[in-house]
Design a protein around this motif. Structure first.
Motif, PDB file in Angstrom:
ATOM      1  N   ALA A  11      12.295 -18.341 -19.224  1.00 48.08           N
ATOM      2  CA  ALA A  11      12.571 -17.958 -17.908  1.00 48.08           C
ATOM      3  C   ALA A  11      12.812 -19.315 -17.064  1.00 48.08           C
ATOM      4  N   LEU A  12      11.837 -20.088 -17.157  1.00 48.86           N
ATOM      5  CA  LEU A  12      11.756 -21.146 -16.390  1.00 48.86           C
ATOM      6  C   LEU A  12      13.038 -22.125 -16.686  1.00 48.86           C
ATOM      7  N   VAL A  13      13.115 -22.264 -18.014  1.00 51.16           N
ATOM      8  CA  VAL A  13      14.447 -22.974 -18.656  1.00 51.16           C
ATOM      9  C   VAL A  13      15.461 -22.786 -18.337  1.00 51.16           C
ATOM     10  N   SER A  14      15.630 -21.521 -18.317  1.00 51.49           N
ATOM     11  CA  SER A  14      17.203 -20.837 -17.738  1.00 51.49           C
ATOM     12  C   SER A  14      17.290 -20.871 -16.323  1.00 51.49           C
ATOM     13  N   GLY A  15      16.278 -21.228 -15.435  1.00 53.53           N
ATOM     14  CA  GLY A  15      16.421 -21.735 -14.042  1.00 53.53           C
ATOM     15  C   GLY A  15      15.777 -20.774 -13.095  1.00 53.53           C
ATOM     16  N   ALA A  16      14.948 -19.641 -13.768  1.00 50.64           N
ATOM     17  CA  ALA A  16      14.291 -18.682 -12.978  1.00 50.64           C
ATOM     18  C   ALA A  16      13.348 -19.147 -11.886  1.00 50.64           C
ATOM     19  N   THR A  17      13.305 -18.789 -10.857  1.00 45.86           N
ATOM     20  CA  THR A  17      12.529 -19.379  -9.660  1.00 45.86           C
ATOM     21  C   THR A  17      11.162 -18.306  -9.475  1.00 45.86           C
ATOM     22  N   GLY A  18      11.387 -17.116  -9.800  1.00 46.45           N
ATOM     23  CA  GLY A  18      10.151 -16.025  -9.417  1.00 46.45           C
ATOM     24  C   GLY A  18      10.463 -15.659  -7.984  1.00 46.45           C
ATOM     25  N   LEU A  19      11.302 -16.111  -7.154  1.00 46.79           N
ATOM     26  CA  LEU A  19      11.474 -15.738  -5.764  1.00 46.79           C
ATOM     27  C   LEU A  19      11.713 -14.331  -5.527  1.00 46.79           C
ATOM     28  N   VAL A  20      11.013 -13.698  -4.580  1.00 44.10           N
ATOM     29  CA  VAL A  20      11.487 -12.466  -4.029  1.00 44.10           C
ATOM     30  C   VAL A  20      12.181 -12.441  -2.569  1.00 44.10           C
ATOM     31  N   ARG A  21      13.355 -12.273  -2.689  1.00 44.54           N
ATOM     32  CA  ARG A  21      14.151 -12.517  -1.428  1.00 44.54           C
ATOM     33  C   ARG A  21      13.953 -11.395  -0.373  1.00 44.54           C
ATOM     34  N   GLU A  22      13.882 -11.543   0.795  1.00 44.59           N
ATOM     35  CA  GLU A  22      13.546 -10.672   1.734  1.00 44.59           C
ATOM     36  C   GLU A  22      14.936  -9.658   1.993  1.00 44.59           C
ATOM     37  N   ALA A  23      15.891 -10.327   1.686  1.00 48.22           N
ATOM     38  CA  ALA A  23      16.953  -9.397   1.731  1.00 48.22           C
ATOM     39  C   ALA A  23      17.152  -8.089   0.612  1.00 48.22           C
ATOM     40  N   ASP A  24      16.092  -8.560  -0.194  1.00 48.46           N
ATOM     41  CA  ASP A  24      16.461  -7.719  -1.559  1.00 48.46           C
ATOM     42  C   ASP A  24      15.292  -6.474  -1.369  1.00 48.46           C
ATOM     43  N   VAL A  25      14.625  -6.758  -0.431  1.00 55.70           N
ATOM     44  CA  VAL A  25      13.330  -5.555  -0.119  1.00 55.70           C
ATOM     45  C   VAL A  25      13.162  -5.060   0.931  1.00 55.70           C
ATOM     46  N   GLU A  26      12.344  -3.958   1.136  1.00 63.14           N
ATOM     47  CA  GLU A  26      12.103  -3.573   2.355  1.00 63.14           C
ATOM     48  C   GLU A  26      10.509  -3.228   2.555  1.00 63.14           C
ATOM     49  N   PRO A  27       9.741  -3.255   3.813  1.00 66.40           N
ATOM     50  CA  PRO A  27       8.544  -2.842   3.818  1.00 66.40           C
ATOM     51  C   PRO A  27       8.268  -1.764   3.298  1.00 66.40           C
ATOM     52  N   ALA A  28       6.871  -1.774   2.705  1.00 69.06           N
ATOM     53  CA  ALA A  28       6.334  -0.581   1.975  1.00 69.06           C
ATOM     54  C   ALA A  28       5.068  -0.320   2.630  1.00 69.06           C
ATOM     55  N   SER A  29       5.018   1.180   2.877  1.00 67.47           N
ATOM     56  CA  SER A  29       3.851   1.878   3.384  1.00 67.47           C
ATOM     57  C   SER A  29       3.064   2.569   2.324  1.00 67.47           C
ATOM     58  N   PRO A  30       1.938   2.892   2.590  1.00 67.05           N
ATOM     59  CA  PRO A  30       1.152   3.660   1.658  1.00 67.05           C
ATOM     60  C   PRO A  30       1.502   5.179   1.601  1.00 67.05           C
ATOM     61  N   GLN A  31       1.598   5.606   0.567  1.00 73.80           N
ATOM     62  CA  GLN A  31       1.952   7.115   0.410  1.00 73.80           C
ATOM     63  C   GLN A  31       0.778   8.003   0.360  1.00 73.80           C
ATOM     64  N   VAL A  32      -0.571   7.328   0.271  1.00 78.16           N
ATOM     65  CA  VAL A  32      -1.635   8.078   0.407  1.00 78.16           C
ATOM     66  C   VAL A  32      -2.565   7.421   1.260  1.00 78.16           C
ATOM     67  N   LEU A  33      -3.574   8.153   1.949  1.00 74.43           N
ATOM     68  CA  LEU A  33      -4.727   7.533   2.740  1.00 74.43           C
ATOM     69  C   LEU A  33      -6.071   7.950   2.379  1.00 74.43           C
ATOM     70  N   LEU A  34      -7.017   7.099   2.185  1.00 68.77           N
ATOM     71  CA  LEU A  34      -8.115   7.097   1.665  1.00 68.77           C
ATOM     72  C   LEU A  34      -8.839   8.300   2.609  1.00 68.77           C
ATOM     73  N   ASP A  35      -8.736   8.095   4.083  1.00 64.47           N
ATOM     74  CA  ASP A  35      -9.196   8.940   4.802  1.00 64.47           C
ATOM     75  C   ASP A  35      -8.903  10.294   4.714  1.00 64.47           C
ATOM     76  N   ASP A  36      -7.765  10.701   3.900  1.00 64.55           N
ATOM     77  CA  ASP A  36      -7.318  11.957   3.891  1.00 64.55           C
ATOM     78  C   ASP A  36      -7.725  12.731   2.603  1.00 64.55           C
ATOM     79  N   LEU A  37      -8.410  12.159   1.763  1.00 59.67           N
ATOM     80  CA  LEU A  37      -8.529  12.526   0.478  1.00 59.67           C
ATOM     81  C   LEU A  37      -9.908  13.406   0.484  1.00 59.67           C
ATOM     82  N   PRO A  38     -10.021  14.466  -0.037  1.00 58.55           N
ATOM     83  CA  PRO A  38     -11.154  15.563   0.053  1.00 58.55           C
ATOM     84  C   PRO A  38     -12.513  14.810  -0.599  1.00 58.55           C
ATOM     85  N   ASP A  39     -13.511  14.921  -0.308  1.00 58.12           N
ATOM     86  CA  ASP A  39     -14.969  14.560  -0.632  1.00 58.12           C
ATOM     87  C   ASP A  39     -15.478  15.632  -1.495  1.00 58.12           C
TER      88      ASP A  39
END
Length: 457
Positions: free
Chosen positions: A20-48
Motif C-alpha cells: 500500500a505504501l509503495v502504491s502511494g497510500a498515506t493512511g489519512l482519513v479526510r474530514e470531508a469523508d467522515v462525520e462525528p460519532a456519538s455512542p449508541q450505548v451509555l454505561l450509566d444506562d445499563l442494568p446492574d
C-alpha cells in the motif's frame, strides 16, 4: 522477517501495508469523508445484574498491551514497571485489580500481556511476585512480532550498522490479532469456554473489566465494542471514533492519520467530543472467524509513522514505521458499537503531567478500592509542567524528591521554569509558578494558593 522468526500472519500484514505504501497510500482519513460519532450505548444506562455480571466475567479474558518502553518519558525499561502510586507500578496495579475482581466475583479472568522483545524478560520477572496469577493452560503473555523500519526515500529496509537492533520496530498494537491466532492462544481461550476479550493499555489504570459492560456485551451479540468517554483539553491529540459518510461504518482516527492542515478539525472537542479510550470488547468466536477469512491477520488501516532510525538522533536516517492500531478493527465489524463511559475508565499517562497527578493524593489506590483508581477531587486538577525541566521521569523525580504535592484541593497547577518542591507542599485552587530565570525551590510545608506563588532560591 521469516529468518527472524516472525509469524506468517504478521509477515502477510506487513507485506500488505508495504504494498500500500509503495502504491502511494498515506493512511489519512479526510474530514470531508467522515462525520462525528456519538455512542449508541451509555454505561450509566445499563442494568446492574450481579448474577449476569459474574457469569459474563467468568467468560471474559483480559488482554493488556505491554510493549512500550516509555522512551518519550526518558525510560529505558518497560513503562509498566514505572512506580505510579505508593510504590506500586502500572503492572502491579493492573495485576492486583484482576486478582481483586477474581476474589469478589469468583470469575476466572485470565490475564494476558502483549509483550514486546524489549519488555518481556523484565515483565515476567516482575510477575514472579504473583504466583497465583496464571490460569491453568494459559500463558501470562504472548510476544508481539517485529518488522523492519523502511527508508523514507525508497521504502526499502534500512541498514544501521551502528546498532542493528534499531533496524526493527514493533508493528503497533494491531499486531495483537495475528499474535493471538499464531500463538494458539485464541484457540485455547475458546476451548476453555471464554467467549469475550477485554483489551486495554497497561498505562490506563481506569481500564478495569466492568461487570455491567461484560453482561451487556455478552447479551447484545455485537462482535466489537469500543469505550469512548467525554473529551477534555488533555485529549486534544488523542484518537476518536468517526463515522464514514460513504457506508456509515465506525472508524478510528488517530493523529498520524490526519493531514496537518486538518488538525484544527481533529483537535476540535466541540465537533468531536468523545475520546477513544482503547478499552475494547471483542467476541472471540467472531474474531476467529474474521481472522480465518483473512488468512490469520486483519486488513487494518495503515498508519504511516515518520521517524529517524535512531529515535534519539534526529540526524540519523529518516525512516517510515508501518503501524496499525487494534482499534482500527472497528470498521471490520458491521455491528460495532461505541459505548459511552465516564472519565474514571480513562486515566492515561502519556507524560509527566499525568504521572504527577496520578502519584498525588488526587487519587486513592489500594486494597480498600480493589486497586481501582478513585478520584479524590471533582473535577480533577489539570497539571502542566514545563517540558524543558520536567519532560523525563528522572527530571520529575529530581524536582519532586519528597514525592508529589497534595493536589486534592487544587483546580490546576502550572509550572514554568525550574522549580524543586519540598516535602508536604499543598496546592489549593489554581496555582501558577512563573519562570524566575533560574532554579527555584518551594520550601517544605508551603501552601500554594491563588494565581501565582513565589519561591526561594
Amino acid at each position: 522477517m521469516r529468518a527472524a522468526g516472525v509469524n506468517e500472519p504478521a509477515v502477510r500484514a506487513f507485506v500488505r501495508h508495504h504494498e500500500a505504501l509503495v502504491s502511494g497510500a498515506t493512511g489519512l482519513v479526510r474530514e470531508a469523508d467522515v462525520e462525528p460519532a456519538s455512542p449508541q450505548v451509555l454505561l450509566d444506562d445499563l442494568p446492574d445484574d450481579p448474577d449476569a455480571g459474574r457469569a459474563a466475567l467468568d467468560a471474559t479474558a483480559v488482554a493488556v498491551l505491554n510493549g512500550g518502553l516509555g522512551t518519550s518519558m526518558g525510560l529505558s525499561v518497560p513503562k509498566s514497571l514505572l512506580p505510579v502510586h505508593d510504590g506500586l507500578t502500572f503492572l502491579d496495579v493492573t495485576v492486583r485489580q484482576v486478582l481483586a475482581l477474581r476474589e469478589v466475583t469468583g470469575a476466572r479472568l485470565p490475564l494476558l500481556l502483549l509483550d514486546s522483545f524489549a519488555t518481556r524478560d523484565a515483565t515476567l520477572a516482575r510477575l514472579a511476585a504473583y504466583p497465583g496469577l496464571a490460569v491453568d493452560g494459559l500463558p501470562l503473555d504472548v510476544l508481539q512480532s517485529r518488522e523492519p523500519k523502511l527508508r523514507a526515500d525508497d521504502l526499502s529496509p534500512v541498514d544501521h550498522p551502528a546498532d542493528p537492533r534499531l533496524e526493527w520496530c514493533p508493528p503497533g498494537h494491531g499486531d495483537l490479532y495475528p499474535t493471538l491466532a499464531a500463538s494458539g492462544v485464541l484457540d485455547a481461550l475458546l476451548e476453555q469456554g471464554y467467549r469475550q476479550l477485554f483489551v486495554s493499555n497497561v498505562d490506563n489504570l481506569g481500564a478495569v473489566p466492568d461487570a455491567r459492560l461484560a453482561a451487556w456485551f455478552a447479551a447484545d451479540g455485537a462482535g466489537y465494542a469500543a469505550e469512548v468517554c467525554p473529551r477534555t483539553e488533555m485529549d486534544r491529540k488523542g484518537g476518536h471514533l468517526v463515522r464514514r459518510r460513504a457506508d456509515g461504518r465506525l472508524l478510528l482516527r488517530d493523529t498520524a492519520q490526519t493531514a496537518e492542515e486538518e488538525l484544527v478539525h481533529f483537535t476540535d472537542g466541540d465537533r468531536h467530543p468523545w475520546a477513544h479510550t482503547n478499552n475494547l470488547w471483542l467476541d472471540l468466536v467472531r474474531l476467529r472467524e474474521l481472522l480465518e477469512r483473512h488468512g490469520g491477520s486483519l486488513p487494518l488501516p495503515l498508519i504511516r509513522n515518520p521517524k529517524t532510525v535512531d529515535p534519539t538522533d534526529p540526524t540519523s536516517t529518516p525512516v517510515v514505521q508501518v503501524e496499525s492500531a487494534m482499534g482500527g478493527a472497528v470498521e471490520l465489524f458491521d455491528d460495532a458499537v461505541a459505548v459511552g463511559v465516564g472519565r474514571d475508565r480513562f486515566v492515561p499517562v502519556k507524560g509527566t503531567d499525568e504521572l504527577l497527578l496520578l502519584r498525588s493524593d488526587a487519587y486513592a489506590v489500594g486494597p480498600g478500592t480493589g486497586y481501582r483508581l478513585v478520584a479524590q477531587a471533582d473535577p480533577l486538577p489539570v497539571v502542566t509542567l514545563d517540558r524543558r525541566h520536567y519532560r523525563f521521569v528522572h527530571d520529575l523525580d529530581a524536582r519532586f524528591p519528597a514525592g508529589a504535592p497534595s493536589l486534592r484541593e487544587a483546580a490546576g497547577l502550572e509550572v514554568e521554569g525550574d522549580w524543586t518542591f519540598g516535602a508536604d507542599v499543598v496546592v489549593r485552587g489554581r496555582v501558577r509558578l512563573a519562570d524566575e530565570g533560574g532554579a527555584r525551590r518551594v520550601p517544605d510545608g508551603t501552601v500554594l494558593e491563588g494565581s501565582s506563588a513565589e519561591g526561594a532560591p
